[in-house]
Design an enzyme around this catalytic site. Sequence first.
Site, PDB file in Angstrom:
ATOM      1  N   GLU A  86     -12.623   0.479   3.407  1.00 43.23           N
ATOM      2  CA  GLU A  86     -11.773   0.839   4.541  1.00 43.23           C
ATOM      3  C   GLU A  86     -12.284   2.143   5.136  1.00 43.23           C
ATOM      4  O   GLU A  86     -12.257   3.186   4.489  1.00 43.23           O
ATOM      5  CB  GLU A  86     -10.307   0.993   4.118  1.00 43.23           C
ATOM      6  N   GLU A  88       0.819  -1.212   0.000  1.00 50.00           N
ATOM      7  CA  GLU A  88       0.000   0.000   0.000  1.00 50.00           C
ATOM      8  C   GLU A  88       0.854   1.263   0.000  1.00 50.00           C
ATOM      9  O   GLU A  88       1.766   1.417   0.803  1.00 50.00           O
ATOM     10  CB  GLU A  88      -0.911   0.005   1.235  1.00 50.00           C
TER      11      GLU A  88
END
Length: 286
Positions: free
Chosen positions: A245, A151
């Site tokens: 998320e 990420e």
Amino acid sequence: MGDAMKLGINLLCLGGHIDESHLPLIERIAEIGYDHVEVPVMHGDPSHYAWLGERLAGLGLGRAQTSIVPDPDANPLSDDPAVRRRGLDHLSWIQDCAEALGSETVGGPFHAPMAHFTGEGPTEAEIARGAEAHRAMAERAGRNGYVLALEHLNRFETYFLNTMEQARAYVDAVGHPAFGIMYDTFHANIEEHDQAGAIRMLGEAMHVLHVSENDRGIPGRGQIDFATVFRTAKETGFDGPVVLEAFGAGVPELAAATRVWRPLFPDVETLFSESHDFIRRTWEAA
């Protein structure tokens, strides 16, 4: 459902370490219609994740995870051999837990210590050390049938990987099909000129799509144009997991890293239901 979009939810909205106490809410996630959960794997041991993996499988949920590098003293990028060794041991522990949990994707910023800065961008030597470490991880992941999804974070959370231009170059440096990127719309909203161009630049290297609103609350309530994000992802042929998320103020270790000091959704039931319906609907329409 006319397509095979696989919808997940990152369990950081519930806590930093998932245990027995979270199972009733995870049952609710399964009832609402999510396909899998992304488990924060920050501490604990593989036996815990083996137990959790069985419980999740029993609910019909697929498994994935996010992990980080928590400590500058165990930094896989370090030029100090002892520090780097501890960093590599930590990366190995991440994979021990992934294999115990049955994770199909291993995501998160497992590149540099969270919120740790050197005063400049990544050096060529750091990129080379990172690529070597991540190639070794990718070889192990490939042998064991899962993929890595590193990420990118915005410039306020890391110096190592901020833009899709950097991410694309880094994927090429690692050079392994099991290694790719977890594209996160919250971070991209800060760093990219436009999400569509960023997603196209990443192309087949996008292994996971993190659906995260500009305030990290409920997607669809904020400024990010998810219709364009989803349409572009489909155009590039993306068929990986699409994962909600969102962060609440209830996770102290996360609040410190992400600066979330206020509630970003009214309650988890609203978060689960509204996000599920918004993401499914917007993906189908894209």
